[in-house]
Enzyme design. Structure first.
Site, PDB file in Angstrom:
ATOM      1  N   VAL A 101      -0.413   6.901   3.735  1.00 25.50           N
ATOM      2  CA  VAL A 101       0.276   6.323   4.886  1.00 25.50           C
ATOM      3  C   VAL A 101       1.534   5.578   4.465  1.00 25.50           C
ATOM      4  O   VAL A 101       2.607   5.735   5.072  1.00 25.50           O
ATOM      5  CB  VAL A 101      -0.665   5.399   5.682  1.00 25.50           C
ATOM      6  N   GLU A 111     -14.075  12.232   2.932  1.00 23.56           N
ATOM      7  CA  GLU A 111     -14.002  11.502   1.664  1.00 23.56           C
ATOM      8  C   GLU A 111     -15.170  11.902   0.754  1.00 23.56           C
ATOM      9  O   GLU A 111     -16.173  12.459   1.202  1.00 23.56           O
ATOM     10  CB  GLU A 111     -14.062   9.997   1.931  1.00 23.56           C
ATOM     11  N   LYS A 154     -12.761   1.484  15.604  1.00 22.25           N
ATOM     12  CA  LYS A 154     -11.713   1.823  16.574  1.00 22.25           C
ATOM     13  C   LYS A 154     -12.146   1.497  18.000  1.00 22.25           C
ATOM     14  O   LYS A 154     -11.357   1.001  18.804  1.00 22.25           O
ATOM     15  CB  LYS A 154     -11.351   3.295  16.437  1.00 22.25           C
ATOM     16  N   GLY A 177       0.837  -1.189   0.000  1.00 21.88           N
ATOM     17  CA  GLY A 177       0.000   0.000   0.000  1.00 21.88           C
ATOM     18  C   GLY A 177       0.874   1.241   0.000  1.00 21.88           C
ATOM     19  O   GLY A 177       1.589   1.501   0.969  1.00 21.88           O
TER      20      GLY A 177
END
Length: 430
Positions: free
Chosen positions: A15, A192, A207, A11
């Site tokens: 990040v 988004e 989370k 990826g």
């Protein structure tokens, strides 16, 4: 000389490139703290031609991330693909099966499949690290699993989604409505194009499921988290909250009760005096309460290339030093089997806003419904009079049961003087 730790990154979005950049720019600091250098040697991403603003020369490239896990020269696999299934899950399972440590920032994967992945990691004896999966650069996983390991935790509360916190902050500061602020957040890159995961509370619920598993030492249980987003929060509710001495925040709350573990994500009114009420903008915060430590609060940036990369690299440093703990803080045999408590069993105070026709007897009808449901009122707020017109009326209850409140709400909504769906927001006193 100690051999460098060889890392493969799957990826190369925000990040992934952030991790690669940090490992290069802070190589000397990281090597000193890790006891050896940490070097990315292989990568996997969908598009080889895309310009990511960073050199990839000299790195082995894999179109299929599962092949990255099979690379014998890769010591640790970093998964920053995202998503609860598909390539991300296949990669992590392949890496664990190959007895390779995994570092992931993937909260959805852990929330949905964390129990199975933890079992694989325990069976193969390799670490599965995920500091970056919750609250970005805030070291909340390490705090719960290690720093507070001697405490019995009673509660974990957090602002876990920066997009929602930003929207609610701007709504309050500028008196604007949700839809307008959401569009602005999308233009600024804080939301988004499809904001559903954020504004409907799913991201925060992923989370919270992870935090609850860590805090209470039990397998992750995403399906047991009650989820409600912020689409129904209006500017008028935010204004009334301020008048009553509260701010509205989307909170994730996990709490140990006599009946089991309560886990819920929804908008809350929190007192202005509470430190978490003053966490604004895109910032995240987590408050943990332990029997010996008392209350601890961590605050910082919960997303973005830098903060999330910082958390990934922290896990890599631990692995380079040979430090790791069981995924949920204890081996599977020591995990709790405490049941999940349904939302219907929740007890608390409530804010209720109604748009009603201003005529005699309306409030009496509403309070009669509440009385019959066993709901006690603490206060009522109404500004001015507009006979025959629609006016907002705000009711604040004493502590009452969720089931009773929901029953009363359905009856109130059916009254002919109530002109729109009532707004209900739970009040959290701490």
């Amino acid at each position: 000389m100690t051999r460098p730790l060889s890392v493969g990154i799957a990826g190369l979005g925000t990040v992934g490139t952030g991790v690669l950049t940090m490992l290069r720019e802070n190589a000397d600091v990281i090597a000193a703290r890790a006891g050896r250098s940490i070097a990315v040697t292989a990568v996997s991403a969908r598009d080889r031609t895309r310009d990511r603003g960073i050199s990839l020369s000299g790195l082995r490239w894999y179109d299929d991330p599962v092949e990255l896990a099979a690379d014998p020269a890769v010591d640790v696999v970093v998964e920053v693909i995202g998503g609860s299934d598909g390539p991300a899950r296949a990669l992590v399972e392949a890496a664990l099966a190959a007895k390779k440590p995994v570092v992931t920032a993937n909260k959805a994967l852990l929330a949905v499949h964390g129990a199975e992945l933890a079992a694989m990691a325990e069976q193969t004896g390799v670490p599965l690290a995920f500091e970056a999966a919750v609250a970005g650069g805030i070291p909340v996983i390490k705090a719960l699993r290690e720093g507070l390991a001697g405490n019995r935790l009673s509660r974990v509360t957090g602002i876990l989604n920066g997009t929602c916190n930003y929207i609610l902050t701007v709504m309050r500061e500028r008196g604007r409505e949700f839809t307008e602020v959401l569009h602005e957040a999308q233009k600024l890159g804080y939301a988004e194009a499809d904001p559903s995961f954020d504004v409907d509370g799913i991201d925060a619920a992923h989370k919270l499921a992870i935090l609850a598993a860590l805090a209470f030492g039990r397998p992750v249980a995403f399906d047991a988290v009650y989820v409600e987003g912020i689409r129904q929060v209006s500017a008028v509710d935010i204004a009334f909250a301020g008048e009553l001495g509260y701010r509205i925040k989307l909170l994730g709350i996990a709490r140990r009760t006599d009946a089991g573990i309560e886990a819920r994500v929804h908008p809350c009114m929190v007192p202005l005096s509470a430190p978490i009420a003053r966490v604004d903008g895109v910032f995240n915060a987590v408050v943990a309460e332990g029997d010996f430590v008392g209350r601890v609060m961590l605050e910082g940036r919960g997303a973005g290339a830098g903060p999330t990369a910082s958390a990934v690299v922290a896990d890599l440093v631990d692995l380079a030093r040979g430090r790791f703990t069981p995924v949920w803080g204890a081996g599977s045999g020591a995990l709790s089997d405490a049941p999940s408590v349904p939302m219907a069993a929740h007890v608390g105070a409530y804010y209720l806003r109604l748009m009603v026709v201003d005529r005699p007897g309306v409030i009496a009808d509403v309070t009669a419904v509440l009385r019959d449901a066993g709901v006690s009122l603490e206060s009522m707020l109404q500004h001015g009079r507009s006979p025959g017109e629609a006016v907002p009326v705000v009711l604040v209850t004493h502590e009452t049961g969720e089931a009773a409140m929901r029953s009363a709400l359905a009856r109130i909504a059916a009254l002919d003087a109530v002109l729109e769906e009532p707004a209900l927001i739970r009040i959290e006193t701490a």
